[in-house]
Design a protein around this motif. Structure first.
Motif, PDB file in Angstrom:
ATOM      1  N   ASP A 179       1.122  -1.152   0.039  1.00  0.00           N
ATOM      2  CA  ASP A 179      -0.013  -0.110   0.086  1.00  0.00           C
ATOM      3  C   ASP A 179       0.762   1.304  -0.136  1.00  0.00           C
ATOM      4  O   ASP A 179       0.311   2.450  -0.062  1.00  0.00           O
ATOM      5  CB  ASP A 179      -1.024  -0.073   1.180  1.00  0.00           C
ATOM      6  CG  ASP A 179      -2.033  -1.053   1.222  1.00  0.00           C
ATOM      7  OD1 ASP A 179      -2.295  -1.404  -0.019  1.00  0.00           O
ATOM      8  OD2 ASP A 179      -2.165  -1.438   2.257  1.00  0.00           O
ATOM      9  N   GLU A 180       2.163   1.121   0.056  1.00  0.00           N
ATOM     10  CA  GLU A 180       2.972   2.305   0.114  1.00  0.00           C
ATOM     11  C   GLU A 180       3.372   2.931  -1.206  1.00  0.00           C
ATOM     12  O   GLU A 180       3.223   1.878  -2.214  1.00  0.00           O
ATOM     13  CB  GLU A 180       4.463   1.783   0.788  1.00  0.00           C
ATOM     14  CG  GLU A 180       4.413   1.334   2.095  1.00  0.00           C
ATOM     15  CD  GLU A 180       4.225   2.651   3.064  1.00  0.00           C
ATOM     16  OE1 GLU A 180       4.601   3.869   2.715  1.00  0.00           O
ATOM     17  OE2 GLU A 180       3.817   2.329   4.106  1.00  0.00           O
ATOM     18  N   GLU A 181       3.493   4.101  -1.083  1.00  0.00           N
ATOM     19  CA  GLU A 181       3.862   4.697  -2.658  1.00  0.00           C
ATOM     20  C   GLU A 181       5.386   4.737  -2.775  1.00  0.00           C
ATOM     21  O   GLU A 181       6.127   4.593  -2.089  1.00  0.00           O
ATOM     22  CB  GLU A 181       3.483   6.136  -2.522  1.00  0.00           C
ATOM     23  CG  GLU A 181       1.898   6.513  -2.546  1.00  0.00           C
ATOM     24  CD  GLU A 181       1.526   8.071  -2.662  1.00  0.00           C
ATOM     25  OE1 GLU A 181       2.436   8.710  -2.742  1.00  0.00           O
ATOM     26  OE2 GLU A 181       0.351   8.003  -2.477  1.00  0.00           O
ATOM     27  N   PRO A 182       5.831   4.523  -4.213  1.00  0.00           N
ATOM     28  CA  PRO A 182       7.187   4.414  -4.521  1.00  0.00           C
ATOM     29  C   PRO A 182       7.827   5.750  -4.337  1.00  0.00           C
ATOM     30  O   PRO A 182       7.326   6.783  -4.371  1.00  0.00           O
ATOM     31  CB  PRO A 182       7.178   4.203  -5.968  1.00  0.00           C
ATOM     32  CG  PRO A 182       5.946   4.767  -6.461  1.00  0.00           C
ATOM     33  CD  PRO A 182       4.926   4.821  -5.429  1.00  0.00           C
ATOM     34  N   LEU A 183       9.094   5.820  -3.857  1.00  0.00           N
ATOM     35  CA  LEU A 183      10.044   7.140  -3.483  1.00  0.00           C
ATOM     36  C   LEU A 183      10.355   7.645  -4.983  1.00  0.00           C
ATOM     37  O   LEU A 183       9.932   8.836  -5.206  1.00  0.00           O
ATOM     38  CB  LEU A 183      11.440   6.545  -3.023  1.00  0.00           C
ATOM     39  CG  LEU A 183      12.219   7.525  -2.551  1.00  0.00           C
ATOM     40  CD1 LEU A 183      11.478   8.529  -1.618  1.00  0.00           C
ATOM     41  CD2 LEU A 183      13.560   7.021  -1.895  1.00  0.00           C
ATOM     42  N   THR A 184      10.757   6.623  -5.908  1.00  0.00           N
ATOM     43  CA  THR A 184      10.628   7.334  -7.461  1.00  0.00           C
ATOM     44  C   THR A 184      10.435   6.193  -8.482  1.00  0.00           C
ATOM     45  O   THR A 184      10.523   4.918  -7.869  1.00  0.00           O
ATOM     46  CB  THR A 184      12.244   7.894  -7.520  1.00  0.00           C
ATOM     47  OG1 THR A 184      12.109   8.858  -8.735  1.00  0.00           O
ATOM     48  CG2 THR A 184      13.260   6.969  -7.480  1.00  0.00           C
ATOM     49  N   TYR A 185      10.678   6.405  -9.641  1.00  0.00           N
ATOM     50  CA  TYR A 185      10.690   5.513 -10.676  1.00  0.00           C
ATOM     51  C   TYR A 185      11.476   5.976 -12.050  1.00  0.00           C
ATOM     52  O   TYR A 185      11.417   7.048 -12.209  1.00  0.00           O
ATOM     53  CB  TYR A 185       9.041   4.987 -11.156  1.00  0.00           C
ATOM     54  CG  TYR A 185       8.307   6.029 -11.611  1.00  0.00           C
ATOM     55  CD1 TYR A 185       8.645   6.516 -12.944  1.00  0.00           C
ATOM     56  CD2 TYR A 185       7.702   7.170 -10.705  1.00  0.00           C
ATOM     57  CE1 TYR A 185       7.827   7.459 -13.387  1.00  0.00           C
ATOM     58  CE2 TYR A 185       6.855   8.211 -11.346  1.00  0.00           C
ATOM     59  CZ  TYR A 185       6.883   8.130 -12.608  1.00  0.00           C
ATOM     60  OH  TYR A 185       6.149   9.391 -13.117  1.00  0.00           O
ATOM     61  N   ILE A 186      11.624   5.049 -12.867  1.00  0.00           N
ATOM     62  CA  ILE A 186      12.260   5.436 -14.176  1.00  0.00           C
ATOM     63  C   ILE A 186      11.513   4.459 -15.352  1.00  0.00           C
ATOM     64  O   ILE A 186      11.638   3.219 -15.180  1.00  0.00           O
ATOM     65  CB  ILE A 186      13.809   5.442 -14.174  1.00  0.00           C
ATOM     66  CG1 ILE A 186      14.279   5.697 -15.764  1.00  0.00           C
ATOM     67  CG2 ILE A 186      14.318   3.938 -13.899  1.00  0.00           C
ATOM     68  CD1 ILE A 186      15.682   5.923 -15.693  1.00  0.00           C
ATOM     69  N   HIS A 187      11.008   5.087 -16.271  1.00  0.00           N
ATOM     70  CA  HIS A 187      10.488   4.143 -17.380  1.00  0.00           C
ATOM     71  C   HIS A 187      11.174   4.437 -18.628  1.00  0.00           C
ATOM     72  O   HIS A 187      11.623   5.779 -19.075  1.00  0.00           O
ATOM     73  CB  HIS A 187       8.937   4.857 -17.423  1.00  0.00           C
ATOM     74  CG  HIS A 187       8.154   3.941 -18.476  1.00  0.00           C
ATOM     75  ND1 HIS A 187       6.785   4.384 -18.989  1.00  0.00           N
ATOM     76  CD2 HIS A 187       8.280   3.052 -19.212  1.00  0.00           C
ATOM     77  CE1 HIS A 187       6.232   3.492 -19.844  1.00  0.00           C
ATOM     78  NE2 HIS A 187       7.139   2.552 -20.140  1.00  0.00           N
ATOM     79  N   PHE A 188      11.747   3.413 -19.247  1.00  0.00           N
ATOM     80  CA  PHE A 188      12.399   3.557 -20.352  1.00  0.00           C
ATOM     81  C   PHE A 188      12.418   2.580 -21.331  1.00  0.00           C
ATOM     82  O   PHE A 188      11.637   1.376 -21.102  1.00  0.00           O
ATOM     83  CB  PHE A 188      14.102   3.779 -19.793  1.00  0.00           C
ATOM     84  CG  PHE A 188      14.508   2.150 -19.305  1.00  0.00           C
ATOM     85  CD1 PHE A 188      14.862   1.221 -20.002  1.00  0.00           C
ATOM     86  CD2 PHE A 188      14.155   2.131 -18.073  1.00  0.00           C
ATOM     87  CE1 PHE A 188      15.365  -0.001 -19.422  1.00  0.00           C
ATOM     88  CE2 PHE A 188      14.273   0.915 -17.165  1.00  0.00           C
ATOM     89  CZ  PHE A 188      14.905  -0.135 -18.026  1.00  0.00           C
ATOM     90  N   LYS A 189      12.902   2.908 -22.712  1.00  0.00           N
ATOM     91  CA  LYS A 189      13.107   1.842 -23.842  1.00  0.00           C
ATOM     92  C   LYS A 189      14.626   1.806 -24.169  1.00  0.00           C
ATOM     93  O   LYS A 189      15.105   2.871 -24.529  1.00  0.00           O
ATOM     94  CB  LYS A 189      11.976   2.313 -24.932  1.00  0.00           C
ATOM     95  CG  LYS A 189      12.255   1.199 -26.106  1.00  0.00           C
ATOM     96  CD  LYS A 189      11.060   1.553 -27.151  1.00  0.00           C
ATOM     97  CE  LYS A 189      11.371   0.686 -28.505  1.00  0.00           C
ATOM     98  NZ  LYS A 189      10.585   1.055 -29.617  1.00  0.00           N
ATOM     99  N   ALA A 190      14.830   0.502 -24.100  1.00  0.00           N
ATOM    100  CA  ALA A 190      16.338   0.384 -24.374  1.00  0.00           C
ATOM    101  C   ALA A 190      16.617  -0.043 -25.918  1.00  0.00           C
ATOM    102  O   ALA A 190      15.908  -0.940 -26.200  1.00  0.00           O
ATOM    103  CB  ALA A 190      17.223  -0.473 -23.458  1.00  0.00           C
ATOM    104  N   GLU A 191      17.418   0.524 -26.663  1.00  0.00           N
ATOM    105  CA  GLU A 191      17.701   0.101 -28.106  1.00  0.00           C
ATOM    106  C   GLU A 191      19.220  -0.231 -28.294  1.00  0.00           C
ATOM    107  O   GLU A 191      20.051   0.095 -27.375  1.00  0.00           O
ATOM    108  CB  GLU A 191      17.137   1.086 -29.083  1.00  0.00           C
ATOM    109  CG  GLU A 191      15.691   1.374 -28.855  1.00  0.00           C
ATOM    110  CD  GLU A 191      15.085   2.422 -29.870  1.00  0.00           C
ATOM    111  OE1 GLU A 191      16.227   3.307 -30.224  1.00  0.00           O
ATOM    112  OE2 GLU A 191      14.066   2.626 -30.065  1.00  0.00           O
TER     113      GLU A 191
END
Length: 832
Positions: A356-368
Motif C-alpha cells: 500500500d506504500e507509494e514508491p519513492l521514485t521510478y524510471i520508465h525507459f526503452k532500451a535500443e
C-alpha cells in the motif's frame, strides 16, 4: 539444471534431424553398403519432452494461455488484409473453466482456430510451431514495410503445448477456423497416438478449446483459486482479457425506504394507532388489503416459485457462478510515458509490489541497440523484503523478466540487478530475448548480458536523478527537516549501496560519488547533514594527502574517540563510519580519485606534509623524555597484549589508546566478527594481541608514572596503574575487554591505594553478637491490652473536640441522614 540441460540437448538433437516417426528400419541394398533410417520412439521422446524439459508443473497454464494469446493475435493480423476474418467490435478473450464432476480444466480462446490439416501439422508433429508457418504466410500477404509487428508471436502449439501432459492424462482440442466449414476434435493420451474427427458439440463460431482431463496426483489444479494465482503470476499482463468461471457472491439489493404518506399511522408499540401522538379517527383499525395488492403478491409468489420450483421454503439459494476478469492490470510499460499519469504509475507499483506504500521514485525507459527491451523500475520508500539475502547467488528478484508480456522467470543467476540494488522493483520485457524449447529457463546469451548492463545503468540513472533534484520544502505537518529526495533514499538503503563498493569492482567509481557519510564537520543529530567524498575533497586542508576516516559503534563513540583529538584540533575533517559494512569498505576501497583513505585507528597514521613534520618532532621529544617508562610498559604488558609501545602523534587529551597494526583488525572489525553467528571464538580471541599501545608523553598521568619509574624502576604500584590504563585504553578505543575479573581486582586495589588503605589487606568479618544473652539493664517490655471503649471513634458529639478522633465533617461525610442512622444504631445497642 545440469540434468535438464542434457535432456534439452538430446531433445533438440533428435528434433533437428527431422526423424520419421516409425519403428521399422528401411533397408536399401547398395552393393555391400546397407542404409538404415534412424528410429524415433515417439512415446519415449514425448516422455523426455514432458518430464525433463519442465521442472515445475505450474507452467502448463502459462503455455496454454500463451498459445491462446498468439491465436488471437493471428486473427487480428489476418483481419488487416481480410476484413471478413474478424467482425468489427468482436470480443476477443480467453476463458478458463473447471468442472469438478468430470475433473477437467478447459482453456478456450476466440482466436484464429485450426482446420483439420492444421491439427495434423501442429498437434501431430512434436515441436511443430504454427507461428513459423504463419509468419512466412503473412509476410507474403503483407506489403513490404506495411502491417503490424508479427514477430511478437511466441509460437502456438510447439513443445509448450505438450506441457499440458504434466497434469493431464488426456487432452482434447476442439477448434474451428474460418477457412473450414467444419469443427474438428483432436484427442490424445501420452502413451498413444492421436485421433481427429468432426466435432458435433456446441459450435465455437471460431477459436480453440483445450480440455484437460486432470491426473489423480494433480487434483490441486482443479482449485480455481490456484489457477487464478498462476494466471496472475505468469500471464497477468497478457493484452487480451482472461476470464475464469467462479462463484460470485450475491450482493443484496439496497432496500428502498418506504415513503410515509401524510397522515400515515405510526405504531407506537402500545397497540394504539396514532399520528403524531393524536388518534386518527378516519383510519379504520383493521383495513383489509385491496384485491389489486393481493393479486400483486400472488404474482410475486408465482414468479419466485418459477425461478426455482425445487427449492423448499427456508432453504438457501444455490451459489451463483459467472465469468470474472483476472488480468485487470494492464502492461503499463508498453505505453508512452507522456500518456501515463502519476496516479497510474503509483497504482501499478502497488499492484506488482503487493503493498500500500507509494514508491519513492521510478524510471520508465526503452532500451535500443544490440537488444531492445522496455523497462519500468521503482525504488520503494521502504524495503519490500529484507535486504539480508543479498549474498545469495540464486534468488527471486523483485525485477521480473518477461518475454512479450509473458513471465519467463524471476530467478536469474546472479540476478538481473546486482545484490546491492536488490531493493528495486520492476518489469523488464523483451521481444529479442532467446528462450529455449521449454520457455522455462533462459539460455546464456549476449542478449541477457546486455540487458543486465543496461538495467544497471538505468538504476544508477534513477538514483542520480534524485541526487540532482532541488531540495524540497516539506509540508507543515511533515516532521522531517528540509532535505532532498535522495536523502530519504539514503537513510533506508545507504548501507546496501556501501556494499556495492565492496562487491562491484566495475562500478566502484560511480558508487563512490553516491555514498554519503557523517563527519566531524557535520551536525551530529541532523540526519540530513551528510557529505560525499567529493564534498570532503573540496574543503580539505591545503597540503592534505589523505582522507581521514574512523569507525565505531555509534556517532558519539567515534566523535569522542581519542584517535580524532589531534586531527580535529588541527582543523582536519574526519569521516565517521558507523555501519558494520564500513569495515569491509575500508579493506576493498582504499582511495578516491587518487587520494588514499587513512584509518586513524591504524598505526601507519600520517598527517599533512607540514603538520606531520611538526607533530612528529613533538612526539620524538616526548619519547625521549619517557623512554624508560615506554620500556617498562612493554615489559609489564607483555607481547600477549601489545606488539609495541610508542609515543603517540594522535593524542592530546587522553593518556593512552590502543591502535591496530596496519594489517590487523580494528576495534570495529573485531566487534563485527564477534557478532557473526558462526564466528570462531579461538580466532577472535587472538585479535587483541595485534595492538600498539600509544602513549601521550605530555599527559599528567604519564608524567607521574614516569617519575614513579625513575624513583623505583621495579615499582609494583606503577605496574598496577599501567594495567588499569591498558584496560581503560581497550574500552576507550572500542575493543572488547577480556579479563573482566582481573580488571575488577585491579580497580579495587587502585581504589584502596587512593583511600590510603593497604591494597593487599584482607577483609575480616566481625564476630556476630550472642543473641541468647539478655541485657539486664534493658527494661522488660510488657504488653498492655488496649481498651477501645473510651476512645472516641469520630461518631459522637465530642469527636470534633478530641484531637485523636477522626474528623468526618468533610464534604464527603457531611450527610445528616447518615449521622442520624448511626445515632439510632448506637441507641439500639445501648438499649440491648
Amino acid at each position: 539444471m545440469a540434468r535438464s540441460s542434457v535432456f534439452w540437448r538430446l531433445s533438440v538433437a533428435l528434433l533437428s534431424t527431422a526423424l520419421v516417426c516409425g519403428v521399422s528400419p528401411v533397408r536399401a541394398d547398395l552393393g555391400k553398403v546397407e542404409t538404415f533410417q534412424f528410429q524415433a520412439e515417439v512415446t519415449r521422446l514425448m516422455d523426455i519432452l514432458i518430464h525433463s524439459l519442465y521442472s515445475n508443473r505450474d507452467v502448463f497454464l502459462r503455455e496454454l494461455i500463451s498459445n491462446a494469446n498468439d491465436a488471437i493475435d493471428k486473427i487480428r493480423f489476418q483481419a488487416l488484409t481480410d476484413s471478413s476474418a474478424l467482425v468489427a467490435g468482436e470480443d476477443l478473450h480467453i476463458k478458463i473453466k473447471v468442472d469438478l464432476s468430470s475433473r477437467t480444466i478447459t482453456v478456450e480462446d476466440s482466436g484464429v482456430g485450426m482446420t483439420k490439416q492444421d491439427m495434423i501439422n501442429n498437434l501431430g508433429t512434436i515441436a511443430k510451431s504454427g507461428t513459423s508457418a504463419f509468419l512466412e504466410q503473412i509476410s507474403k500477404d503483407l506489403e513490404s514495410g506495411g502491417g503490424a509487428d508479427t514477430a511478437n508471436l511466441i509460437g502456438q502449439f510447439g513443445v509448450g503445448f505438450y506441457s499440458a501432459f504434466l497434469v493431464a492424462d488426456k487432452i482434447t482440442v476442439v477448434s474451428k477456423n474460418n477457412n473450414d466449414p467444419k469443427q474438428w476434435r483432436w484427442s490424445s493420451k501420452t502413451n498413444s497416438g492421436f485421433t481427429i474427427k468432426e466435432d458435433d458439440s456446441e459450435p465455437l463460431g471460431r477459436g480453440t478449446k483445450v480440455i484437460l482431463e486432470v491426473k489423480e496426483d494433480a487434483a490441486e489444479y482443479l482449485d480455481i483459486g490456484l489457477l487464478e494465482e498462476l494466471i496472475k503470476r505468469y500471464s497477468e499482463f497478457i493484452v487480451f482479457p482472461i476470464y475464469v468461471y467462479k462463484e460470485v457472491p450475491e450482493v443484496p439489493e439496497p432496500e428502498e425506504p418506504e415513503e410515509e404518506e401524510e397522515g400515515a399511522v405510526i405504531d407506537t408499540g402500545t397497540g394504539d394507532e396514532s399520528t403524531n401522538g393524536e388518534v386518527d379517527a378516519e383510519t379504520p383499525e383493521d383495513e383489509d388489503v385491496t384485491d389489486e395488492e393481493g393479486a400483486e403478491q400472488d404474482d410475486e409468489e408465482i414468479i419466485s416459485e418459477e425461478e426455482d420450483p425445487t427449492r423448499k421454503e427456508g432453504e438457501e439459494a444455490p451459489p451463483k457462478y459467472d465469468w470474472s476478469l483476472v488480468n485487470d492490470v494492464k502492461p503499463l510499460w508498453t505505453r508512452d510515458p507522456s500518456e501515463i499519469s502519476e496516479e497510474e504509475y503509483t497504482s501499478f507499483f502497488k499492484s506488482i509490489a503487493k503493498t500500500d506504500e507509494e514508491p519513492l521514485t521510478y524510471i520508465h525507459f526503452k532500451a535500443e541497440g544490440d537488444v531492445e527491451f522496455r523497462g519500468l523500475l521503482y525504488i520503494p520508500k521502504k524495503p519490500i523484503r529484507s535486504l539480508t539475502h543479498v549474498e545469495e547467488k540464486t534468488r527471486k528478484d523483485l525485477v521480473r523478466l518477461y518475454v512479450r508480456r509473458v513471465l519467463v522467470t524471476d530467478t536469474v543467476e546472479d540476478g538481473l540487478l546486482p545484490a546491492w540494488l536488490s531493493m528495486i522493483v520492476g518489469i523488464v520485457d523483451s521481444d529479442d530475448l532467446p528462450i529455449n524449447v521449454s520457455r522455462e529457463t533462459l539460455q546464456q546469451s549476449k542478449s541477457l548480458t546486455a540487458i543486465k548492463k543496461k538495467l544497471l545503468r538505468k538504476a544508477l540513472e534513477a538514483i542520480k536523478i534524485m541526487m540532482d533534484k532541488e531540495p524540497y520544502e516539506p509540508e507543515k505537518d511533515d516532521p522531517r527537516k528540509p532535505g532532498s529526495q535522495f536523502l530519504d533514499f539514503w537513510k533506508v538503503y545507504g548501507a546496501t549501496l556501501k556494499m556495492g563498493l565492496v562487491q562491484d569492482v566495475a562500478n566502484r567509481d560511480r558508487l563512490a560519488k553516491i555514498v554519503r557519510f557523517k563527519s566531524s564537520k557535520t551536525a551530529l543529530r541532523d540526519p540530513n547533514d551528510v557529505i560525499t567524498l567529493e564534498d570532503y575533497m573540496l574543503r580539505a586542508k591545503e597540503g592534505q594527502d589523505y582522507i581521514y576516516v574512523h569507525s565505531g559503534e555509534s556517532l558519539d563513540a567515534v566523535k569522542n574517540s581519542p584517535f580524532t583529538e589531534q586531527l580535529v584540533d588541527l582543523g582536519y575533517e574526519v569521516i565517521y563510519l558507523v555501519d558494520p559494512v564500513d569495515e569491509f569498505l575500508l579493506q576493498y576501497y582504499q582511495e578516491f580519485q587518487g587520494t588514499k583513505l587513512m584509518a586513524v585507528a591504524k598505526d601507519n597514521f600520517r598527517l599533512g606534509s607540514e603538520d606531520d613534520e611538526v607533530i612528529r618532532t613533538k612526539a620524538k621529544r616526548g619519547r625521549q623524555s619517557i623512554k624508560s617508562l615506554l620500556t617498562f610498559m612493554k615489559e609489564t604488558l607483555g607481547s600477549d597484549k601489545v606488539s609495541s609501545v610508542r609515543a603517540s602523534m594522535k593524542l592530546t587529551r587522553s593518556a593512552c589508546a590502543l591502535s591496530s597494526e596496519q594489517f590487523g583488525y580494528t576495534a570495529r572489525m573485531e566487534t563485527v566478527m564477534r557478532a557473526q553467528a558462526l564466528a570462531n571464538p579461538e580466532k577472535v580471541q587472538t585479535v587483541p594481541k595485534q595492538k600498539v599501545m600509544e602513549v601521550n608523553p605530555y599527559h599528567p598521568i604519564v608524567e607521574g608514572l614516569n617519575m614513579l619509574i625513575e624513583r623505583d624502576p621495579q615499582s609494583q604500584k606503577a605496574a598496577d596503574i599501567i594495567n588499569v590504563l591498558y584496560d581503560a585504553a581497550l574500552v576507550a578505543s572500542g575493543y572488547y575487554l577480556h579479563d573482566h575479573t582481573d580488571h575488577g581486582i585491579r580497580i579495587s586495589k587502585l581504589m584502596a591505594q587512593t583511600l590510603g588503605m593497604d591494597p593487599n589487606a584482607t577483609f575480616e568479618e566481625p564476630p556476630m553478637p550472642d543473641m541468647t544473652k539478655v541485657d539486664d539493664d534493658e527494661p522488660e517490655k510488657v504488653e498492655v491490652p488496649i481498651d477501645f471503649g473510651d476512645i472516641p471513634m469520630g461518631f459522637g458529639d465530642d469527636a470534633d473536640d478530641d484531637d485523636d478522633g477522626i474528623d468526618l465533617e468533610g464534604d464527603d461525610f457531611a450527610n445528616e441522614e447518615y449521622d442520624t442512622e448511626i445515632e439510632e444504631e448506637v441507641a439500639d445497642k445501648e438499649e440491648l
